[in-house]
Structure formats: C-alpha cells, structure tokens
Design a protein around this motif. Structure first.
Motif, PDB file in Angstrom:
ATOM      1  N   ILE A  39       0.941  -1.083   0.084  1.00  0.00           N
ATOM      2  CA  ILE A  39       0.047   0.137  -0.010  1.00  0.00           C
ATOM      3  C   ILE A  39       0.893   1.251  -0.034  1.00  0.00           C
ATOM      4  O   ILE A  39       0.270   2.385  -0.286  1.00  0.00           O
ATOM      5  CB  ILE A  39      -0.973   0.015   1.232  1.00  0.00           C
ATOM      6  CG1 ILE A  39      -0.250   0.053   2.549  1.00  0.00           C
ATOM      7  CG2 ILE A  39      -1.957  -1.146   1.229  1.00  0.00           C
ATOM      8  CD1 ILE A  39      -1.079   0.162   3.626  1.00  0.00           C
TER       9      ILE A  39
ATOM     10  N   TRP B 231      -3.233  -1.285   7.066  1.00  0.00           N
ATOM     11  CA  TRP B 231      -3.811   0.145   7.142  1.00  0.00           C
ATOM     12  C   TRP B 231      -3.718   0.443   8.526  1.00  0.00           C
ATOM     13  O   TRP B 231      -3.576   1.719   8.445  1.00  0.00           O
ATOM     14  CB  TRP B 231      -5.200  -0.004   6.350  1.00  0.00           C
ATOM     15  CG  TRP B 231      -5.390  -0.021   5.015  1.00  0.00           C
ATOM     16  CD1 TRP B 231      -5.247  -1.293   4.246  1.00  0.00           C
ATOM     17  CD2 TRP B 231      -4.945   1.127   4.037  1.00  0.00           C
ATOM     18  NE1 TRP B 231      -5.314  -0.567   2.789  1.00  0.00           N
ATOM     19  CE2 TRP B 231      -4.975   0.666   2.703  1.00  0.00           C
ATOM     20  CE3 TRP B 231      -4.723   2.423   4.289  1.00  0.00           C
ATOM     21  CZ2 TRP B 231      -4.865   1.592   1.743  1.00  0.00           C
ATOM     22  CZ3 TRP B 231      -4.799   3.422   3.289  1.00  0.00           C
ATOM     23  CH2 TRP B 231      -4.621   2.944   1.955  1.00  0.00           C
TER      24      TRP B 231
ATOM     25  N   GLU C 169     -10.709  -3.962   2.641  1.00  0.00           N
ATOM     26  CA  GLU C 169      -9.931  -5.084   3.150  1.00  0.00           C
ATOM     27  C   GLU C 169     -10.643  -6.039   3.909  1.00  0.00           C
ATOM     28  O   GLU C 169     -10.548  -7.443   3.506  1.00  0.00           O
ATOM     29  CB  GLU C 169      -8.819  -4.743   3.850  1.00  0.00           C
ATOM     30  CG  GLU C 169      -7.843  -3.866   3.064  1.00  0.00           C
ATOM     31  CD  GLU C 169      -7.090  -4.523   2.077  1.00  0.00           C
ATOM     32  OE1 GLU C 169      -7.096  -5.601   1.719  1.00  0.00           O
ATOM     33  OE2 GLU C 169      -6.422  -3.598   1.040  1.00  0.00           O
TER      34      GLU C 169
ATOM     35  N   VAL D 170      -9.128   6.210   4.653  1.00  0.00           N
ATOM     36  CA  VAL D 170      -8.698   5.330   5.288  1.00  0.00           C
ATOM     37  C   VAL D 170      -9.674   4.329   5.718  1.00  0.00           C
ATOM     38  O   VAL D 170      -9.597   3.027   5.587  1.00  0.00           O
ATOM     39  CB  VAL D 170      -7.681   5.549   6.613  1.00  0.00           C
ATOM     40  CG1 VAL D 170      -7.497   4.322   7.241  1.00  0.00           C
ATOM     41  CG2 VAL D 170      -6.444   6.457   6.106  1.00  0.00           C
TER      42      VAL D 170
ATOM     43  N   ARG E 249     -10.783   2.056   2.715  1.00  0.00           N
ATOM     44  CA  ARG E 249      -9.891   1.138   2.665  1.00  0.00           C
ATOM     45  C   ARG E 249      -9.918  -0.035   3.626  1.00  0.00           C
ATOM     46  O   ARG E 249      -9.973  -1.313   3.090  1.00  0.00           O
ATOM     47  CB  ARG E 249      -8.654   1.791   2.431  1.00  0.00           C
ATOM     48  CG  ARG E 249      -8.403   2.728   1.310  1.00  0.00           C
ATOM     49  CD  ARG E 249      -8.650   2.058  -0.358  1.00  0.00           C
ATOM     50  NE  ARG E 249      -8.258   0.922  -0.367  1.00  0.00           N
ATOM     51  CZ  ARG E 249      -8.202  -0.085  -1.323  1.00  0.00           C
ATOM     52  NH1 ARG E 249      -9.127   0.438  -2.099  1.00  0.00           N
ATOM     53  NH2 ARG E 249      -7.588  -1.039  -1.387  1.00  0.00           N
ATOM     54  N   LEU E 250     -10.153   0.424   4.914  1.00  0.00           N
ATOM     55  CA  LEU E 250     -10.436  -0.657   5.846  1.00  0.00           C
ATOM     56  C   LEU E 250     -11.600  -1.725   5.479  1.00  0.00           C
ATOM     57  O   LEU E 250     -11.638  -2.699   5.721  1.00  0.00           O
ATOM     58  CB  LEU E 250     -10.459   0.186   7.212  1.00  0.00           C
ATOM     59  CG  LEU E 250      -9.122   0.479   7.906  1.00  0.00           C
ATOM     60  CD1 LEU E 250      -9.427   1.129   9.212  1.00  0.00           C
ATOM     61  CD2 LEU E 250      -8.304  -0.538   8.085  1.00  0.00           C
TER      62      LEU E 250
ATOM     63  N   GLN F  56      -4.893   7.931   0.392  1.00  0.00           N
ATOM     64  CA  GLN F  56      -6.127   8.025   1.300  1.00  0.00           C
ATOM     65  C   GLN F  56      -5.778   8.815   2.314  1.00  0.00           C
ATOM     66  O   GLN F  56      -6.629   9.130   3.224  1.00  0.00           O
ATOM     67  CB  GLN F  56      -6.393   6.465   1.619  1.00  0.00           C
ATOM     68  CG  GLN F  56      -6.592   5.726   0.014  1.00  0.00           C
ATOM     69  CD  GLN F  56      -7.934   6.045  -0.592  1.00  0.00           C
ATOM     70  OE1 GLN F  56      -8.934   6.667   0.088  1.00  0.00           O
ATOM     71  NE2 GLN F  56      -7.901   6.256  -1.956  1.00  0.00           N
TER      72      GLN F  56
ATOM     73  N   PHE G 207      -1.660   4.395   0.015  1.00  0.00           N
ATOM     74  CA  PHE G 207      -1.807   4.773   1.557  1.00  0.00           C
ATOM     75  C   PHE G 207      -1.760   6.387   1.490  1.00  0.00           C
ATOM     76  O   PHE G 207      -2.567   6.946   2.413  1.00  0.00           O
ATOM     77  CB  PHE G 207      -0.722   4.131   2.397  1.00  0.00           C
ATOM     78  CG  PHE G 207      -0.409   4.419   3.693  1.00  0.00           C
ATOM     79  CD1 PHE G 207      -1.439   3.998   4.554  1.00  0.00           C
ATOM     80  CD2 PHE G 207       0.443   5.517   3.960  1.00  0.00           C
ATOM     81  CE1 PHE G 207      -1.353   4.290   5.931  1.00  0.00           C
ATOM     82  CE2 PHE G 207       0.619   5.832   5.351  1.00  0.00           C
ATOM     83  CZ  PHE G 207      -0.427   5.140   6.338  1.00  0.00           C
TER      84      PHE G 207
END
Length: 240
Positions: free
Chosen positions: A33, A208, A196, A189, A192-193, A42, A39
């Motif tokens: 990431i 993350w 995942e 973030v 994205r969590l 985001q 990363f």
C-alpha cells in the motif's frame, strides 16, 4: 513495538490460523500500500476531512468556551450540552451524520466537529477561568489594547488548555472519521479498511491500521508536540 511484533508472531505460529497473519504477511501488505501510492492518497483525504471539521469545531468552541469561562449564566446554559457531547460515543455521531447528510463532505465535517467540539470547549472554558484577576486589573489600569491583552495575557494562559483540548478531541475525531468513511464514503482510510475487511484480508486491515497509527503518532509527537514546545517556551524560560 519490537516486543509487540515478536508476541504477535509467536501467537500467529502457535494458532496457525489464516485469520491471524504472520508479521511478514502484514509487512508485505504494508509495503504494497506504500509502494502503490494508495496509502498516501487515502491518508491525505482523511486528514483533509479531519482538518475541515477541526476548523469548524475550533471556531465554535473558542467562542462558546470563552463565553462559558467569563459568564456563569452562559456556563450554566451550555455546560450540560457540552457534558452530554463528551459522553456520546463516536459511533453514534458517525451513524447519525450518515443518516442526516448521506454521502457528502458535510457528513465527515459535522461528525468530526461534533466529536471534537465538547472537549475543546471545556478546555477553553477552564483555561479562561484560570486567567489571573490581578493581571486583568493591571491590564485595565495601564489601559492595554484588546490586541495586547489577547497576545500577552489571554493566549499565553490558554495555550496549554487549547493543546490539551485538541489532543483529546483529535483522539476522538480519528475514530469518528474512520467510522464515517466505513459507513458511507467511498474514499479515505476507513473506506480502505472496509474494502480489506470485505475481502477478509486481515493482513491488509492490520497494515492500514498500523500505517494510520504511525501517521497519528507523527502528528501527535511531531506537529502538536513541537507546537506545544514553541508556544510554551516562555514558561521554561521563566522557571530558570
């Protein structure tokens, strides 16, 4: 951190469960990431949302906090709302703002402001009450301008309380903004969590989380800590 990593690796090897990834797997996800640029992009989106909510909360908290510190009637009126705001979980603010405002910038701004404003307001009010009455009288006798009083009397006293309120408020704001992004936004973030998590990539979730925690630590010990040392250096000089 090293002991934590060793402990996690020992746990992962003893459990031998795909839901408890090895440290090498988490590290690999973290490298991925970071190397693909997702990363940084985001995190900047999330930080921008927090910053916008912080500006709004700071403006309101400064006005209300000063009024509470200087007028007991205002304090009696506003204090219950501030205390209630301190007890409301961040999850509730996140859910309510998603319901009220849908998927928009307003959602994250209001959610962050609602979580940050109560501790900041309370800290400012407490700081205003600690301003020395004798110094206020001296300022009145010498007929100092409002600008001079603000610069040399009010702000030096309020700086520690402001920074303390910012620390507490931001610790809550980070949690709220991630929840808002998980529930209703398509970037950041938290989003994205959620991605995942949906793919059951535990190593990705941890990567993350670790990366975001590292950014928060840099902001806390680097930016806010440096700002505190700069703004309160007069206290250290005076104590020598």
């Amino acid at each position: 951190m090293i002991l934590l990593a060793i402990g996690w690796e020992l746990m992962a090897r003893s459990l031998a469960n795909p839901l408890v990834p090895h440290v090498a797997e988490i590290g690999s996800e973290l490298v991925r990431i970071l190397s693909d640029g997702s990363f940084v992009s985001q995190v900047l989106v999330t930080l921008g949302r927090v910053a916008l909510g912080f500006v709004f909360a700071f403006a309101v908290s400064l006005a209300v906090g000063i009024a509470m510190g200087r007028n007991r009637y205002v304090r009696q009126f506003a204090e219950p709302a501030v205390l209630i705001g301190l007890t409301v979980p961040g999850l509730v603010w996140a859910l309510l703002c998603v319901i009220w405002f849908g998927i928009s910038l307003t959602t994250s701004t209001v959610a962050v402001a609602l979580s940050l404003a109560p501790p900041l307001t309370l800290s400012i009010a407490q700081g205003v009450k600690t301003v020395s009455a004798e110094l206020q009288e001296i300022a009145a006798v010498y007929q100092l301008s409002q600008r001079a009083r603000l610069r040399f009397l009010w702000l030096p006293t309020l700086y520690p309380f402001l920074l303390n309120g910012i620390r507490i408020g931001l610790s809550m704001a980070w949690k709220v903004i991630v929840l808002v992004e998980i529930f209703g936004l398509s970037s950041g973030v938290g989003y994205r969590l959620n991605v995942e998590y949906s793919s059951m990539n535990v190593a990705g979730v941890l990567a993350w989380t670790i990366g975001f925690a590292a950014v928060m630590a840099v902001l806390e010990y680097g930016f806010i800590g440096g700002l505190e040392r700069r703004l309160t250096r007069w206290r250290r000089v005076a104590s020598v």
